[in-house]
Design an enzyme around this catalytic site. Structure first.
Site, PDB file in Angstrom:
ATOM      1  N   GLY A 254       0.643  -1.226  -0.203  1.00  0.00           N
ATOM      2  CA  GLY A 254       0.139   0.051   0.092  1.00  0.00           C
ATOM      3  C   GLY A 254       0.906   1.260   0.022  1.00  0.00           C
ATOM      4  O   GLY A 254       0.181   2.242   0.103  1.00  0.00           O
ATOM      5  N   GLU A 296       4.394  -6.383   1.773  1.00  0.00           N
ATOM      6  CA  GLU A 296       3.892  -6.934   0.297  1.00  0.00           C
ATOM      7  C   GLU A 296       3.605  -5.585  -0.500  1.00  0.00           C
ATOM      8  O   GLU A 296       2.575  -5.235  -1.245  1.00  0.00           O
ATOM      9  CB  GLU A 296       2.376  -7.504   0.402  1.00  0.00           C
ATOM     10  CG  GLU A 296       2.738  -9.054   0.825  1.00  0.00           C
ATOM     11  CD  GLU A 296       1.455  -9.660   0.930  1.00  0.00           C
ATOM     12  OE1 GLU A 296       1.284 -11.025   1.218  1.00  0.00           O
ATOM     13  OE2 GLU A 296       0.337  -8.947   0.902  1.00  0.00           O
ATOM     14  N   ARG A 299       2.556  -1.394  -6.259  1.00  0.00           N
ATOM     15  CA  ARG A 299       2.788  -0.278  -7.020  1.00  0.00           C
ATOM     16  C   ARG A 299       3.973   0.392  -6.700  1.00  0.00           C
ATOM     17  O   ARG A 299       4.853   0.894  -7.724  1.00  0.00           O
ATOM     18  CB  ARG A 299       1.755   0.567  -6.869  1.00  0.00           C
ATOM     19  CG  ARG A 299       1.701   1.731  -6.050  1.00  0.00           C
ATOM     20  CD  ARG A 299       0.461   2.372  -6.006  1.00  0.00           C
ATOM     21  NE  ARG A 299      -0.707   1.536  -5.563  1.00  0.00           N
ATOM     22  CZ  ARG A 299      -1.898   1.517  -6.314  1.00  0.00           C
ATOM     23  NH1 ARG A 299      -2.296   2.465  -7.020  1.00  0.00           N
ATOM     24  NH2 ARG A 299      -2.759   0.806  -5.553  1.00  0.00           N
ATOM     25  N   TYR A 344     -11.127   4.760 -10.644  1.00  0.00           N
ATOM     26  CA  TYR A 344     -10.729   5.330  -9.104  1.00  0.00           C
ATOM     27  C   TYR A 344     -10.553   6.802  -9.322  1.00  0.00           C
ATOM     28  O   TYR A 344     -10.388   7.571  -8.462  1.00  0.00           O
ATOM     29  CB  TYR A 344      -9.445   4.829  -8.586  1.00  0.00           C
ATOM     30  CG  TYR A 344      -9.114   3.478  -8.862  1.00  0.00           C
ATOM     31  CD1 TYR A 344     -10.082   2.569  -7.941  1.00  0.00           C
ATOM     32  CD2 TYR A 344      -8.159   2.970  -9.425  1.00  0.00           C
ATOM     33  CE1 TYR A 344      -9.737   0.988  -8.153  1.00  0.00           C
ATOM     34  CE2 TYR A 344      -8.023   1.518  -9.825  1.00  0.00           C
ATOM     35  CZ  TYR A 344      -8.800   0.622  -8.843  1.00  0.00           C
ATOM     36  OH  TYR A 344      -8.797  -0.766  -9.110  1.00  0.00           O
ATOM     37  N   CYS A 371     -15.569   4.475 -27.294  1.00  0.00           N
ATOM     38  CA  CYS A 371     -16.660   4.916 -27.561  1.00  0.00           C
ATOM     39  C   CYS A 371     -17.687   5.218 -26.223  1.00  0.00           C
ATOM     40  O   CYS A 371     -18.456   4.621 -25.962  1.00  0.00           O
ATOM     41  CB  CYS A 371     -17.980   3.977 -28.215  1.00  0.00           C
ATOM     42  SG  CYS A 371     -17.337   3.831 -29.802  1.00  0.00           S
ATOM     43  N   TYR A 401      -0.790  -1.826 -12.273  1.00  0.00           N
ATOM     44  CA  TYR A 401      -2.450  -1.835 -12.488  1.00  0.00           C
ATOM     45  C   TYR A 401      -2.808  -1.312 -13.797  1.00  0.00           C
ATOM     46  O   TYR A 401      -3.503  -0.670 -13.943  1.00  0.00           O
ATOM     47  CB  TYR A 401      -2.737  -1.260 -11.349  1.00  0.00           C
ATOM     48  CG  TYR A 401      -2.806  -1.934 -10.006  1.00  0.00           C
ATOM     49  CD1 TYR A 401      -2.839  -3.176  -9.655  1.00  0.00           C
ATOM     50  CD2 TYR A 401      -1.977  -1.142  -9.247  1.00  0.00           C
ATOM     51  CE1 TYR A 401      -2.621  -3.792  -8.742  1.00  0.00           C
ATOM     52  CE2 TYR A 401      -1.577  -1.552  -7.862  1.00  0.00           C
ATOM     53  CZ  TYR A 401      -1.811  -3.060  -7.691  1.00  0.00           C
ATOM     54  OH  TYR A 401      -1.466  -3.512  -6.275  1.00  0.00           O
TER      55      TYR A 401
HETATM   56  N1  LLP Z   1      -1.128  -7.111  -0.525  1.00  0.00           N
HETATM   57  C1  LLP Z   1      -2.411  -7.560  -1.006  1.00  0.00           C
HETATM   58  C2  LLP Z   1      -3.136  -8.410   0.072  1.00  0.00           C
HETATM   59  C3  LLP Z   1      -3.083  -6.615  -1.614  1.00  0.00           C
HETATM   60  O1  LLP Z   1      -4.657  -6.851  -1.540  1.00  0.00           O
HETATM   61  C4  LLP Z   1      -2.333  -5.564  -2.301  1.00  0.00           C
HETATM   62  C5  LLP Z   1      -3.416  -4.986  -3.420  1.00  0.00           C
HETATM   63  C6  LLP Z   1      -1.091  -5.449  -2.345  1.00  0.00           C
HETATM   64  C7  LLP Z   1      -0.491  -6.406  -1.246  1.00  0.00           C
HETATM   65  C8  LLP Z   1      -0.344  -4.411  -2.948  1.00  0.00           C
HETATM   66  O2  LLP Z   1      -0.915  -2.985  -2.820  1.00  0.00           O
HETATM   67  P1  LLP Z   1      -0.096  -1.929  -3.381  1.00  0.00           P
HETATM   68  O3  LLP Z   1       1.277  -1.869  -2.693  1.00  0.00           O
HETATM   69  O4  LLP Z   1       0.200  -2.231  -4.712  1.00  0.00           O
HETATM   70  O5  LLP Z   1      -0.842  -0.693  -3.368  1.00  0.00           O
HETATM   71  N2  LLP Z   1      -6.232  -1.780  -8.879  1.00  0.00           N
HETATM   72  C9  LLP Z   1      -5.870  -0.784  -8.054  1.00  0.00           C
HETATM   73  C10 LLP Z   1      -5.304  -1.607  -6.662  1.00  0.00           C
HETATM   74  C11 LLP Z   1      -5.930  -2.858  -5.914  1.00  0.00           C
HETATM   75  C12 LLP Z   1      -5.035  -3.223  -5.006  1.00  0.00           C
HETATM   76  C13 LLP Z   1      -5.376  -4.651  -4.494  1.00  0.00           C
HETATM   77  N3  LLP Z   1      -4.239  -5.013  -3.559  1.00  0.00           N
HETATM   78  C14 LLP Z   1      -5.093   0.274  -8.328  1.00  0.00           C
HETATM   79  O6  LLP Z   1      -4.879   0.370  -9.488  1.00  0.00           O
HETATM   80  O7  LLP Z   1      -5.089   1.462  -7.639  1.00  0.00           O
END
Ligand code: LLP
Length: 445
Positions: A254, A296, A299, A344, A371, A401
């Site tokens: 996150g 974890e 992004r 989003y 479209c 993403y």
């Molecule tokens: N770990 C778990 C259990 C997760 O569900 C996620 C993201 C991450 C790690 C990694 O999160 P990050 O560090 O990438 O923020 N499609 C959306 C994001 C959905 C993320 C879902 N889970 C977007 O484009 O912002």
């Protein structure tokens, strides 16, 4: 270039962007547009920064911290190889992601499997290959996993996904640990501790620890602090009743990145030490010995390392109700290759990629070719007034993403993903072809 661009991006004397030592005009010529370009040095450096800073920060407290790359943000077998080289592990969220990670050579014991609704087949495959941990998300899954592991004659290594109630992150759709959503087992309702009891009691499950992921685009350490406090409280409560001190705690991903120039990011340099200190406080308060930690990020590793290159097709100027004008710059991709703005309300920026211009900037909106009037890639950006058909535009920070959420809406072909380094380009994911599109359609007899 500003911080929103990956580290090897530079503008040559002729005004054209270079990334990884490659001229974007050549890349567009060779691989076509739209094109996702990954800066290998940048992505690897980001992975290494998480590894080094989190190792150092938790090392000060005498414990280890593993970094699982969240492969949902961008996955290819080549990127898997890089993660292994950089000594990271991998989080996969489905059987499909698992197969690509395995193809890339990630040892199964370094893989963690997630998912709120894993199929029997996914569970069976994960157990057969021997993944390092399965993060269970429901009571149903605990029972099914135990039964399948028993049948296979193996013991499943289990983490329990805990909903801590901490509501953090950007858009509602990417916040994942408040009560009223589908993930995890709730701490507040008692479901989490009940899940720990069930996993501990199950014959074919081995309780490794607890996992939480509070959301995405998180800027504040306070959210991680609160989450750690609740997680260590749960760990201590379970230790008190069972005598079992779980060996591992995962605080999820996150970490926020900056999508537009000037926006803040949560850099691992800062996050690591502040989070480790917050965890130390939480542990002190709750009592117990240090577990092995894990995180974890997705992004924050893949996002800033990627950009999308588009070719401009049509340019149109419209009058605004409040007076003035806006230039609509239509490119050869759109909401099918970047779902984030329409999903989003995500913001991006763009720049003219193959030349500089002396023309005064005009208020512009970069749109796609779908479209739909909501097919906007960059809502507001100043672009030179002479942008026209054939120009290349680059949109930074699209590495996470992007391709993984792409689709074929309106029959568009999903772009290729290439990576660049030292003047060389490699294909990670090939572009869809018209033959692909036709082959998915079953023609009448
Ligand atoms: N770990 C778990 C259990 C997760 O569900 C996620 C993201 C991450 C790690 C990694 O999160 P990050 O560090 O990438 O923020 N499609 C959306 C994001 C959905 C993320 C879902 N889970 C977007 O484009 O912002």
């Amino acid at each position: 270039m500003s911080a929103v661009w990956s580290r090897t991006v530079e503008r040559g004397d002729d005004g054209a962007l270079r990334v990884g030592g490659c001229d974007v005009r050549q890349l567009a010529g060779e691989f076509g547009t739209p094109l996702y370009i990954v800066d290998e040095a940048d992505l690897r450096a980001r992975a290494a920064a998480f590894r080094d800073h989190f190792t150092a920060a938790f090392g000060r407290h005498g414990t280890k911290c593993d970094v699982y790359y969240a492969s949902k943000s961008f996955l290819s077998s080549r990127v898997t190889r890089w993660m292994l080289d950089e000594d990271l592990r991998m989080d996969v969220a489905s059987g499909g992601e698992l197969e690509i990670a395995l193809r890339g050579g990630m040892p199964p014991e370094r893989i963690g499997l997630h998912g709120n609704n894993k199929s029997d087949a996914e569970i069976e495959r994960a157990l057969k290959v021997g993944v390092g941990r399965i993060v269970v998300d429901s009571f149903d899954e605990i029972a099914i996993l135990d039964a399948i592991a028993f049948e296979l004659g193996v013991t499943a290594p289990v983490m329990v996904r805990v909903t801590t109630g901490v509501h953090a992150g950007g858009h509602e759709y990417i916040a994942t640990s408040h009560e009223d959503q589908k993930f995890g087992l709730s701490l507040a309702s008692g479901a989490a501790i009940e899940a720990l009891r069930r996993v501990h009691a199950a014959e074919s499950l081995e309780l490794q620890g607890i996992h939480t992921h509070i959301g995405s685009q998180i800027l504040s350490i306070d959210a991680f602090r609160e989450s750690a406090t609740r997680m260590f409280g749960l760990r201590a409560e379970f230790a008190a009743e069972s005598g079992v001190e779980m060996p591992e705690v995962d605080l999820g991903g996150g970490y926020a990145i900056s999508y537009v120039p000037g926006a803040e990011a949560l850099e691992p340099e800062r996050a690591a030490f502040e989070i480790a200190d917050a965890v130390a406080e939480a542990l002190k308060e709750a009592g117990g010995t240090w577990p092995r930690m894990s995180i974890e990020p997705g992004r924050a590793i893949s996002g800033p390392a990627g950009m999308t290159l588009y070719r401009v097709g049509v340019v149109k100027t419209v009058n605004l109700e409040e007076g003035g004008h806006r230039t609509y710059v239509a490119v050869d991709g759109g909401m099918s290759d970047n779902m984030r703005p329409i999903t989003y309300g995500a913001e991006y920026s763009a720049t003219l990629a193959a030349r500089l211009s002396e023309e005064p900037p005009a208020l512009s909106r970069v749109v796609g070719k779908h479209c739909e009037s909501g097919d906007v890639l960059v809502r507001n950006v100043e672009l030179p007034g002479d942008v026209s058909r054939g120009d290349l535009l680059a949109v930074p920070a699209t590495g996470a993403y992007g391709r993984v959420m792409a689709n074929n809406y309106n029959g568009l072909l999903r772009p290729a993903v290439i990576s660049v380094k030292d003047g060389q380009a490699q294909v990670h994911v090939r572009r869809d072809t018209m033959e692909d599109l036709l082959s998915w359609d079953v023609a009448p007899e």
